[in-house]
Design a protein around this motif. Structure first.
Motif, short mmCIF file in Angstrom:
data_model
loop_
_atom_site.label_atom_id
_atom_site.label_comp_id
_atom_site.label_asym_id
_atom_site.label_seq_id
_atom_site.Cartn_x
_atom_site.Cartn_y
_atom_site.Cartn_z
N VAL A 79 1.04 -0.92 -0.16
CA VAL A 79 -0.05 -0.08 0.41
C VAL A 79 0.84 0.86 0.03
CG1 VAL A 79 -1.87 1.66 1.70
CG2 VAL A 79 -1.65 -1.36 1.00
N ARG A 130 -1.14 1.59 -6.08
CA ARG A 130 -1.66 1.03 -5.31
C ARG A 130 -1.75 1.80 -3.92
NH1 ARG A 130 -1.07 -4.79 -2.09
NH2 ARG A 130 -3.44 -4.35 -1.01
N GLU A 190 -8.01 1.00 -4.56
CA GLU A 190 -7.23 1.01 -4.22
C GLU A 190 -6.45 0.69 -5.58
OE1 GLU A 190 -4.28 -2.74 -1.41
OE2 GLU A 190 -6.45 -2.53 -1.94
#
Length: 179
Positions: A61, A78, A109
């Protein structure tokens, strides 16, 4: 009466010869032209470049990577929950090329865009950690100053179009197929 039979028979033979000659000529022309038509199809190496499959499991992430598709850089981002919230909040902002964040992504996302500035075709900065990402945290094109937000929408500069979203599909098991 026999004369009429010979005339009918002769006419039928002549018609048959015309039809048979035409059929043979058509098959011959088709056989000789087919290789030319078939050579216009894309070759196997071109077809292999038409799609690329990327495993997304190793992308953390907040990380951005660049992959190559059809000779072009494709940015895969991401996004963090903060980046997603900022992109959605900017849907109502005054945009040069209005698009909602939702219309640019299949899954909030993951943002996937072609990494080519829509002004003159430069590759914007912002992929590597520490790169200048502009005022909106997306990408910055140093050539003429175009800036893109975290959804790849143009926010400032001479570019008047958003970064292009390529055709892609997310596959279960954390993979993406681009193309």
């Amino acid at each position: 009466m026999e004369e009429n039979f010979e005339k009918i028979s002769e006419g039928n033979r002549r018609d048959f010869l015309f039809v048979a000659t035409g059929a043979v000529a058509t098959v011959g022309i088709a056989t000789s032209v087919w290789p030319l038509i078939d050579s216009l199809n894309p070759s196997a190496d071109v077809l292999s470049l038409s799609t690329v499959e990327i495993d997304l499991t190793s992308i953390e992430v907040g990380t951005r990577i660049t992959v190559k598709w059809r000779g072009q850089p494709v940015f895969i981002d991401r996004r963090t929950p903060e980046q997603i919230a900022k992109a959605v909040a900017d849907d109502s902002a005054e945009l040069l090329d209005p698009q909602t964040d939702e219309s640019r992504v299949f899954n909030p996302e993951w943002l996937i865009v072609v990494g080519i500035c829509t002004h003159l075709g430069c590759v914007p900065l912002g992929q590597a950690e520490g790169d200048t990402r502009g005022d909106w945290g997306g990408w910055f094109c140093p050539c003429h100053g175009s800036q893109y937000d975290t959804s790849g929408r143009v926010r400032k500069g001479p570019a008047n179009k958003n970064l292009v979203v390529p055709p892609y599909s997310l596959v279960p098991g954390e993979k993406v197929i681009i193309g």
